[in-house]
Design a protein around this motif. Structure first.
Motif, PDB file in Angstrom:
ATOM      1  N   ASP A 365       0.795  -1.225   0.000  1.00  0.00           N
ATOM      2  CA  ASP A 365       0.000   0.000   0.000  1.00  0.00           C
ATOM      3  C   ASP A 365       0.833   1.283   0.000  1.00  0.00           C
ATOM      4  OD1 ASP A 365       0.919  -0.289   2.599  1.00  0.00           O
ATOM      5  OD2 ASP A 365      -1.008   0.138   3.563  1.00  0.00           O
ATOM      6  N   TYR A 366       2.138   1.187  -0.266  1.00  0.00           N
ATOM      7  CA  TYR A 366       2.921   2.408  -0.463  1.00  0.00           C
ATOM      8  C   TYR A 366       2.494   3.045  -1.781  1.00  0.00           C
ATOM      9  CZ  TYR A 366       6.242   1.093   3.254  1.00  0.00           C
ATOM     10  OH  TYR A 366       6.830   0.782   4.457  1.00  0.00           O
ATOM     11  N   PRO A 367       2.151   4.333  -1.797  1.00  0.00           N
ATOM     12  CA  PRO A 367       1.630   4.946  -3.023  1.00  0.00           C
ATOM     13  C   PRO A 367       2.722   5.223  -4.052  1.00  0.00           C
ATOM     14  CG  PRO A 367       1.817   6.592  -1.296  1.00  0.00           C
ATOM     15  CD  PRO A 367       2.144   5.270  -0.653  1.00  0.00           C
ATOM     16  N   THR A 368       2.344   5.104  -5.317  1.00  0.00           N
ATOM     17  CA  THR A 368       3.220   5.507  -6.414  1.00  0.00           C
ATOM     18  C   THR A 368       3.074   7.009  -6.650  1.00  0.00           C
ATOM     19  OG1 THR A 368       1.532   5.170  -8.101  1.00  0.00           O
ATOM     20  CG2 THR A 368       2.867   3.252  -7.480  1.00  0.00           C
ATOM     21  N   LEU A 369       3.961   7.556  -7.469  1.00  0.00           N
ATOM     22  CA  LEU A 369       3.848   8.976  -7.821  1.00  0.00           C
ATOM     23  C   LEU A 369       2.510   9.277  -8.485  1.00  0.00           C
ATOM     24  CD1 LEU A 369       7.332   9.991  -9.286  1.00  0.00           C
ATOM     25  CD2 LEU A 369       6.256  10.880  -7.215  1.00  0.00           C
ATOM     26  N   LYS A 370       2.097   8.386  -9.392  1.00  0.00           N
ATOM     27  CA  LYS A 370       0.830   8.628 -10.092  1.00  0.00           C
ATOM     28  C   LYS A 370      -0.343   8.628  -9.129  1.00  0.00           C
ATOM     29  CE  LYS A 370       2.268   6.907 -14.614  1.00  0.00           C
ATOM     30  NZ  LYS A 370       2.075   5.874 -15.673  1.00  0.00           N
ATOM     31  N   GLU A 376      -3.794   8.161 -10.895  1.00  0.00           N
ATOM     32  CA  GLU A 376      -4.110   6.730 -10.859  1.00  0.00           C
ATOM     33  C   GLU A 376      -4.765   6.424  -9.522  1.00  0.00           C
ATOM     34  OE1 GLU A 376      -0.935   3.443 -10.467  1.00  0.00           O
ATOM     35  OE2 GLU A 376      -1.156   3.716 -12.630  1.00  0.00           O
ATOM     36  N   GLY A 377      -5.805   5.599  -9.532  1.00  0.00           N
ATOM     37  CA  GLY A 377      -6.479   5.273  -8.289  1.00  0.00           C
ATOM     38  C   GLY A 377      -5.768   4.185  -7.514  1.00  0.00           C
ATOM     39  N   LEU A 378      -6.103   4.057  -6.234  1.00  0.00           N
ATOM     40  CA  LEU A 378      -5.538   2.993  -5.407  1.00  0.00           C
ATOM     41  C   LEU A 378      -6.200   1.663  -5.734  1.00  0.00           C
ATOM     42  CD1 LEU A 378      -5.373   4.796  -1.934  1.00  0.00           C
ATOM     43  CD2 LEU A 378      -3.441   4.139  -3.376  1.00  0.00           C
TER      44      LEU A 378
END
Length: 387
Positions: A365-370, A376-378
């Motif tokens: 669950d670490y978020p990406t830049l997008k 971009e959605g989770l």
């Protein structure tokens, strides 16, 4: 054009899309009972398929090879099928993945061993520290290490056979190759180092004898996989798990020279020049000299790791001191690390409380830049819970 982390590179039969390697990272999240990889693990690795090469978490080659709770194996049909999920997910995301093959030796406990047996080692010398096990309720617990049993000479061919079979199992599962873990104080490293190897047979004494088991394993795994699909990891000057050698220059110079004759995919070295995993700001002259010796003796592809930043990695490549650079914790917390490095933007901070064991949180669950920028959605992580 100067070398860059984003240059393509060839190893064995493969072309890497960049020179960034995801280092092996133990996460203790395999399915129980059975130490089996799951869809959750497959999702985790596929998230990080932007690396030029992924090296999996250390994976035990046998029940005896396990030293930590909930780590995956590659010695049962169920484990092979679990790893197939991982390999397919990474390949679908246009990634390459090697499996790190592991026998922990003395860094274990009877609670993790078949029939409660003693862990095995080159010599009956106990390490300091504590083992990570599960108690009778299945809860994590840290307990003191025990004195291991010294392996008999006649047992070593079976260890070699288990490495070769594990390599065949990894390829059967669809992985692209294997990395032999001979670092960080585990079994093969225990045989290499004089502090843990006090044997009087052909596997103890001079450096050439202490390197014998590693080289037998390497040769057997090459026979199983082909040399272009085999890497080896070393940790010269490493002290983790009570390691040390009386003459590391002689030992690791010999090992590098011997490995150079075997046309491996790569040699992966935990770089001691800045303190290895606990990298510092200033260079250790002995570590720098030893890395230079290894680079001179080993003329194939050299991967380095150990607290590298983007800037230090680029400088190392441009100086010709290595061909690929592996990143551990940065990849743990940043599934899109190559994209972040290319954009020279901020990195997520890893949450140490979630490193070992658990589920989705602190794993996928670490978020990406997008995702951070709303492009971009989770994902729906609920489908992975308990997977």
């Amino acid at each position: 054009m100067p070398l860059s982390l984003f240059s393509r590179y060839e190893i064995g039969p493969y072309t890497l899309k960049n020179r960034m390697v995801m280092a092996p990272l133990t996460r203790s999240r395999s399915k129980q009972p059975g130490n089996i990889p799951t869809r959750l693990n497959a999702f985790y690795y596929a998230q990080r398929a932007g690396a030029g090469l992924i090296v999996t978490e250390a994976t035990q080659i046998s029940p005896q090879g396990q030293g930590y709770a909930w780590t995956p194996g590659i010695h049962t049909p169920e484990q092979v099928e679990g790893w197939r999920l991982v390999a397919e997910a990474v390949h679908d995301a246009d990634g390459l993945i090697f499996m790190q093959l592991w026998h922990v030796g003395r860094i274990s406990h009877p609670a993790l061993q078949p029939k409660g047996a003693l862990p095995v080692a080159p010599s009956a010398i106990a390490p300091s520290g504590r083992a990570f096990i599960t108690n009778v309720l299945g809860e994590p617990e840290f307990v003191p290490f025990v004195t291991p049993r010294a392996l008999e000479t006649g047992e070593l061919p079976e260890i070699v056979r288990q490495y070769a079979q594990a390599a065949r199992n990894a390829l059967l599962a669809g992985l692209d190759g294997v990395e032999i873990h001979a670092a960080n104080g585990y079994l093969l490293d225990q045989f290499l180092n004089s502090s843990t190897n006090r044997r009087g047979d052909a596997y103890g004494g001079p450096a050439a004898n202490r390197a014998r088991l590693l080289l037998e394993v390497v040769d057997a795994v090459i026979q199983a996989c082909g040399s272009g699909r085999v890497g080896v990891r070393l940790s010269p000057l490493g002290t983790f798990n009570d390691m040390g050698d009386e003459d590391p220059e002689s030992l690791f110079g010999h090992v590098a020279e011997q490995l150079d004759r075997r046309d491996l995919a790569y040699l992966h070295v935990v770089d001691p020049s800045h303190g290895g995993h606990q990298a510092g700001d200033s260079a250790d002259p002995r570590g720098v000299a030893l890395m230079s010796l290894i680079r001179a003796r080993y003329t194939g592809t050299l991967v380095v790791c150990g607290g590298y930043t983007r800037a230090r990695a680029e400088a190392t490549l441009q100086a010709g001191q290595a061909d690929l650079v592996a990143f551990g914790r940065p990849f743990l917390a940043n599934p899109d690390l190559p994209e972040r490095f290319r954009a020279q933007t901020e990195l997520n901070t890893p949450d140490e409380a979630t490193f070992y064991g658990g589920g989705v949180h602190g794993y996928v669950d670490y978020p990406t830049l997008k995702q951070l920028h709303g492009e971009e959605g989770l994902p729906d992580f609920s489908v992975l819970e308990g997977a």
